[in-house]
Write an enzyme that holds these catalytic residues in place. Structure first.
Site, PDB file in Angstrom:
ATOM      1  N   ASN A 138     -14.767  -3.682   9.689  1.00  0.00           N
ATOM      2  CA  ASN A 138     -13.637  -3.963   8.783  1.00  0.00           C
ATOM      3  C   ASN A 138     -12.283  -3.715   9.453  1.00  0.00           C
ATOM      4  O   ASN A 138     -11.521  -2.828   9.033  1.00  0.00           O
ATOM      5  CB  ASN A 138     -13.775  -3.079   7.536  1.00  0.00           C
ATOM      6  CG  ASN A 138     -13.728  -3.916   6.281  1.00  0.00           C
ATOM      7  OD1 ASN A 138     -13.199  -5.030   6.282  1.00  0.00           O
ATOM      8  ND2 ASN A 138     -14.274  -3.389   5.197  1.00  0.00           N
TER       9      ASN A 138
ATOM     10  N   TYR B 138       0.832  -1.225   0.000  1.00  0.00           N
ATOM     11  CA  TYR B 138       0.000   0.000   0.000  1.00  0.00           C
ATOM     12  C   TYR B 138       0.853   1.256   0.000  1.00  0.00           C
ATOM     13  O   TYR B 138       1.883   1.318   0.670  1.00  0.00           O
ATOM     14  CB  TYR B 138      -0.884   0.045   1.256  1.00  0.00           C
ATOM     15  CG  TYR B 138      -1.976  -0.988   1.271  1.00  0.00           C
ATOM     16  CD1 TYR B 138      -3.217  -0.722   0.709  1.00  0.00           C
ATOM     17  CD2 TYR B 138      -1.754  -2.231   1.862  1.00  0.00           C
ATOM     18  CE1 TYR B 138      -4.223  -1.668   0.732  1.00  0.00           C
ATOM     19  CE2 TYR B 138      -2.762  -3.185   1.890  1.00  0.00           C
ATOM     20  CZ  TYR B 138      -3.989  -2.907   1.321  1.00  0.00           C
ATOM     21  OH  TYR B 138      -4.989  -3.846   1.340  1.00  0.00           O
ATOM     22  N   TRP B 139       0.421   2.263  -0.721  1.00  0.00           N
ATOM     23  CA  TRP B 139       0.976   3.614  -0.643  1.00  0.00           C
ATOM     24  C   TRP B 139      -0.237   4.524  -0.382  1.00  0.00           C
ATOM     25  O   TRP B 139      -0.922   4.944  -1.317  1.00  0.00           O
ATOM     26  CB  TRP B 139       1.626   4.010  -1.959  1.00  0.00           C
ATOM     27  CG  TRP B 139       2.859   3.229  -2.299  1.00  0.00           C
ATOM     28  CD1 TRP B 139       4.152   3.610  -2.072  1.00  0.00           C
ATOM     29  CD2 TRP B 139       2.930   1.946  -2.961  1.00  0.00           C
ATOM     30  NE1 TRP B 139       5.010   2.630  -2.530  1.00  0.00           N
ATOM     31  CE2 TRP B 139       4.292   1.599  -3.079  1.00  0.00           C
ATOM     32  CE3 TRP B 139       1.966   1.040  -3.444  1.00  0.00           C
ATOM     33  CZ2 TRP B 139       4.714   0.413  -3.665  1.00  0.00           C
ATOM     34  CZ3 TRP B 139       2.390  -0.141  -4.023  1.00  0.00           C
ATOM     35  CH2 TRP B 139       3.750  -0.443  -4.125  1.00  0.00           C
TER      36      TRP B 139
ATOM     37  N   ASP C  52     -17.787  -6.728   1.235  1.00  0.00           N
ATOM     38  CA  ASP C  52     -18.232  -5.438   0.676  1.00  0.00           C
ATOM     39  C   ASP C  52     -19.450  -5.634  -0.229  1.00  0.00           C
ATOM     40  O   ASP C  52     -20.399  -4.833  -0.208  1.00  0.00           O
ATOM     41  CB  ASP C  52     -17.125  -4.781  -0.160  1.00  0.00           C
ATOM     42  CG  ASP C  52     -15.837  -4.583   0.622  1.00  0.00           C
ATOM     43  OD1 ASP C  52     -15.898  -4.532   1.870  1.00  0.00           O
ATOM     44  OD2 ASP C  52     -14.773  -4.493  -0.018  1.00  0.00           O
TER      45      ASP C  52
END
Ligand code: ADP
Length: 302
Positions: A165, A101-102, A257
């Site tokens: 979540n 992740y960024w 989701d």
């Protein structure tokens, strides 16, 4: 009868493996995925909007065009000059997926920085949806702003839906994470947790324990998702277990989701939570039979 649905959170640029070292660009993120499925499953008398922060760069423009193309309204998105969207890359090794992740400086982190903007956007709708990821990415002061607007929405009789979540790596520490997730639940009147996450992080020994804990926080409506074991619905009556729909599992991304989006869509139209959970399970079963987070409407109804 129609209405207005607003989902709040972060949508990221997704880079997935396209073979031969090439990457495919897409857009996804838990609350956006739920908005996508809610849009796909709600009648045209309902609007679905997404509230996040985005920049003024080319990829922010592309993301907005993508959302609009899916029928999701983008007028509540805050635009922040000089910022960019978060990004993640999906790696595949021996069939196992992992993620980089960024997102530490993503524009979405400023989604609640303007309290007036947030209030106007929430006042304009009937239903608000957010997640533990929405809460995790916010600076402390903005987190309080969002929670207070959500409590206000709940007090005014709107449906405020929350999926905890739980993603520990987005939080500074365990205690803060559990306390803030609980605050998120208190600000909601419908909570949609996944039992695996709740057992791991809150130590719940059973689905009933998860239900009791959220009822204890003042939440009236609860749907506990439990993968292939189905979902348990407690909406004031006796809890009811709604079985999962048998699925050929290709990629479980977005199972929860898509369940949430389809559940909410059906519940908003029929008011029948048990029937909505069956519909959510059917849509989730289709989604996990395909690669990727976002499955086109045509494939869902095949
Ligand atoms: P999350 O993706 O949030 O962890 P779950 O794994 O509990 O959520 O899955 C959400 C829903 O997706 C379940 O309630 C069920 O309907 C469906 N689902 C998930 N895994 C399976 C499976 N292996 N077979 C059939 N349905 C599944």
């Amino acid at each position: 009868m129609g209405g207005r649905f607003l989902s709040i959170g972060e949508c990221m640029v997704e880079l997935s493996q396209a073979g031969g070292g090439l990457l495919r660009k897409g857009f996804a993120g838990d609350t956006f995925n739920t908005a996508w499925y809610a849009r796909a499953c709600l009648p045209a008398t309902w609007s679905v909007d997404y509230l996040t922060g985005l920049g003024d760069d080319v990829v922010s423009e592309e993301m907005i065009a993508f959302m609009a193309g899916a029928g999701v309204g983008t007028s509540a998105i805050r635009r922040i000059a000089g910022r960019t969207p978060g990004l993640y890359m999906i790696h595949l090794k021996n069939g196992e997926r992992s993620f980089s992740y960024w997102r530490d400086t993503s524009a979405a982190r400023a989604l609640a920085a303007d309290a007036d903007h947030l209030r106007r956007a929430i006042e304009a709708v009937d239903v608000v949806y957010f997640s533990g990821i929405t809460l995790a990415i916010l600076p402390v002061a903005d987190l309080e702003t969002l929670l207070s607007e959500l409590r206000r929405a709940k007090a005014s009789g709107k449906l405020v839906a929350f999926d905890p979540n739980i993603r520990p790596r987005l939080w500074s520490g365990r205690e803060t994470m559990l306390a803030t997730i609980s605050d998120g639940a208190r600000a909601a009147n419908l909570v949609m947790p996944s039992f695996d996450d709740e057992a791991t992080h809150f130590g719940d020994v059973s689905v009933a324990a998860t239900m009791n804990r959220y009822h204890g926080l003042g939440v009236e409506k609860i749907v506990v998702k439990n993968g292939e074991h189905g979902a348990t619905v407690s909406f004031g009556d006796e809890p009811r277990l709604v079985p999962a729909v048998e699925a050929k599992v290709v990629d479980t991304t977005s199972a929860g989701d898509s369940f949430n989006g389809a559940f909410l869509a059906r519940y908003l139209v029929t008011g029948d939570a048990v029937e909505a959970a069956g519909f959510g399970a059917a849509v989730a079963a289709r989604v996990i039979g395909e690669h990727g987070a976002l499955i086109a409407y045509e494939k869902l109804v095949e």
